[in-house]
Design a protein around this motif. Structure first.
Motif, PDB file in Angstrom:
ATOM      1  N   GLU A  53       0.856  -1.181   0.000  1.00  0.00           N
ATOM      2  CA  GLU A  53       0.000   0.000   0.000  1.00  0.00           C
ATOM      3  C   GLU A  53       0.893   1.232   0.000  1.00  0.00           C
ATOM      4  OE1 GLU A  53      -3.300   0.164   0.003  1.00  0.00           O
ATOM      5  OE2 GLU A  53      -3.855  -1.913   0.441  1.00  0.00           O
ATOM      6  N   LYS A  54       0.419   2.301  -0.654  1.00  0.00           N
ATOM      7  CA  LYS A  54       1.155   3.559  -0.608  1.00  0.00           C
ATOM      8  C   LYS A  54       0.401   4.536   0.276  1.00  0.00           C
ATOM      9  CE  LYS A  54       3.175   7.300  -3.306  1.00  0.00           C
ATOM     10  NZ  LYS A  54       3.335   7.915  -4.636  1.00  0.00           N
ATOM     11  N   CYS A  55       1.084   5.100   1.236  1.00  0.00           N
ATOM     12  CA  CYS A  55       0.470   6.074   2.143  1.00  0.00           C
ATOM     13  C   CYS A  55       0.431   7.426   1.477  1.00  0.00           C
ATOM     14  CB  CYS A  55       1.255   6.147   3.450  1.00  0.00           C
ATOM     15  SG  CYS A  55       0.656   7.417   4.575  1.00  0.00           S
ATOM     16  N   GLU A  60       5.247   6.746   1.725  1.00  0.00           N
ATOM     17  CA  GLU A  60       6.002   5.510   1.903  1.00  0.00           C
ATOM     18  C   GLU A  60       5.199   4.329   1.358  1.00  0.00           C
ATOM     19  OE1 GLU A  60       8.971   4.649   3.247  1.00  0.00           O
ATOM     20  OE2 GLU A  60       9.633   6.714   3.582  1.00  0.00           O
ATOM     21  N   ILE A  61       5.906   3.330   0.850  1.00  0.00           N
ATOM     22  CA  ILE A  61       5.272   2.084   0.433  1.00  0.00           C
ATOM     23  C   ILE A  61       5.429   1.081   1.565  1.00  0.00           C
ATOM     24  CG2 ILE A  61       5.341   0.176  -1.211  1.00  0.00           C
ATOM     25  CD1 ILE A  61       6.370   2.160  -3.289  1.00  0.00           C
ATOM     26  N   CYS A  74      -1.182   3.654   8.838  1.00  0.00           N
ATOM     27  CA  CYS A  74       0.182   3.611   8.311  1.00  0.00           C
ATOM     28  C   CYS A  74       1.176   3.433   9.455  1.00  0.00           C
ATOM     29  CB  CYS A  74       0.492   4.902   7.554  1.00  0.00           C
ATOM     30  SG  CYS A  74       2.209   4.986   6.952  1.00  0.00           S
ATOM     31  N   PRO A  75       2.030   2.401   9.402  1.00  0.00           N
ATOM     32  CA  PRO A  75       2.994   2.169  10.484  1.00  0.00           C
ATOM     33  C   PRO A  75       4.109   3.204  10.524  1.00  0.00           C
ATOM     34  CG  PRO A  75       3.325   0.585   8.702  1.00  0.00           C
ATOM     35  CD  PRO A  75       2.083   1.350   8.370  1.00  0.00           C
ATOM     36  N   ASN A  76       4.249   4.004   9.465  1.00  0.00           N
ATOM     37  CA  ASN A  76       5.309   5.020   9.425  1.00  0.00           C
ATOM     38  C   ASN A  76       4.872   6.365   9.991  1.00  0.00           C
ATOM     39  OD1 ASN A  76       7.379   3.441   8.096  1.00  0.00           O
ATOM     40  ND2 ASN A  76       6.143   3.574   6.248  1.00  0.00           N
TER      41      ASN A  76
END
Length: 302
Positions: A53-55, A60-61, A74-76
């Protein structure tokens, strides 16, 4: 920390391998099957469907499985991905406790709007939904509730006659059965293809909620991204308790429309859930992994 860095390194290596260009001559072009279609490939990277997935916030991917394990966050950067009604139901309700109400109501096209019926039929197939809301009864930690979940992927959760009717019936049945009501709101507003009929749903849903309130029953509104237009100006803001997910856009008109109308810059974060909490429009912002626990506490206390 070391585990996280190793995963990022593994992801980086995998991406480099996947996006590596092939040295193909015109004679060496190959046919690649993607989703049932044959596609000619020349120096073109192929990405396995659904693996990443792209955020939209941090660009980020990320691994799809990491997003799912993190409640579709999103984990980032912590951005909340929009999720489907059935995914939401699985997060909130006890397993196999949901019974859907008022499924497959007749399609409404009061203006005979060109191409509208065809678009609705197409969306039914693509989304596996009958309309922009699912309603029914389920249990949260063994407590029965009437619940409605709006769908952003069905005409941006816009409210037409059928959406208004399903939500009104949800509240009316809940009143008869003396059940608390929970509605997860996500909408671009009233549905323009249905004109004044769509705007009438604002008053209709509000009247049903008034009778529910007079019966001494609880209504919890959960605002998700985005909650705007006629939905925000009606049932979304009528909750006895109004919760919101972090970062959700909540407002009547969009920020760009307001700026163009008044000719002024808006405050930073205007119409975000955090801004509304500061100004008293929202009771509490609840993280997605805490929603079931919070809703359980509320319905058990009523």
């Amino acid at each position: 920390m070391e585990k996280h860095l190793k995963r990022r390194c593994d992801l980086s290596s995998m991406l480099k391998e996947m996006f590596k260009k092939n040295d193909l001559t015109s004679a060496g072009r190959k046919q690649v099957h993607l989703g049932g279609k044959v596609k000619e490939s020349l120096d073109e990277a192929q990405i396995p469907d659904g693996l990443f997935e792209k955020c939209d916030k941090c660009n980020e991917i990320v691994y799809s499985e990491d997003v799912v394990a993190n409640y579709y966050i999103c984990p980032n950067c912590g951005m909340y991905f929009r999720i489907s009604p059935r995914t939401r139901l699985s997060m909130i309700l006890d397993k196999e406790s949901f019974q859907e109400w008022d499924k497959e109501l007749p399609v409404s096209d009061p203006l005979n709007f060109p191409g509208y019926k065809q678009k609705l039929e197409h969306l039914k197939v693509v989304t596996n939904l009958d309309e922009a809301v699912i309603t029914g009864e389920g249990k949260i930690n063994d407590t029965s509730v009437a619940i409605g979940i709006m769908a952003s992927n069905f005409l941006m959760g816009s409210m037409g006659e059928v959406v208004g009717e399903k939500l009104t019936r949800l509240v009316e049945k809940a009143t008869k059965r003396k059940l608390p009501v929970i509605i997860f709101c996500c909408s671009g507003g009233a549905r323009m293809q249905e004109g004044i009929i769509s705007l009438m749903q604002m008053a209709k849903t509000a009247q049903a909620l008034k009778r529910h309130d007079e019966a001494g029953l609880l209504y919890v509104s959960v605002l998700t991204d985005p909650t705007t237009g006629g939905v925000m100006a009606s049932f979304a803001m009528l909750g006895d308790v109004i919760l919101a997910e972090p970062g959700a856009l909540i407002g009547f008109a969009g920020p760009r429309v307001i700026e163009q109308t008044i000719g002024q810059r808006l405050p930073e974060g205007f119409q975000k859930a955090e801004f509304l909490l500061e100004h008293g429009f929202v009771d509490k912002i609840v993280k997605r992994n805490k929603l079931k626990q919070t809703l359980s506490m509320l319905v058990k206390s009523c």
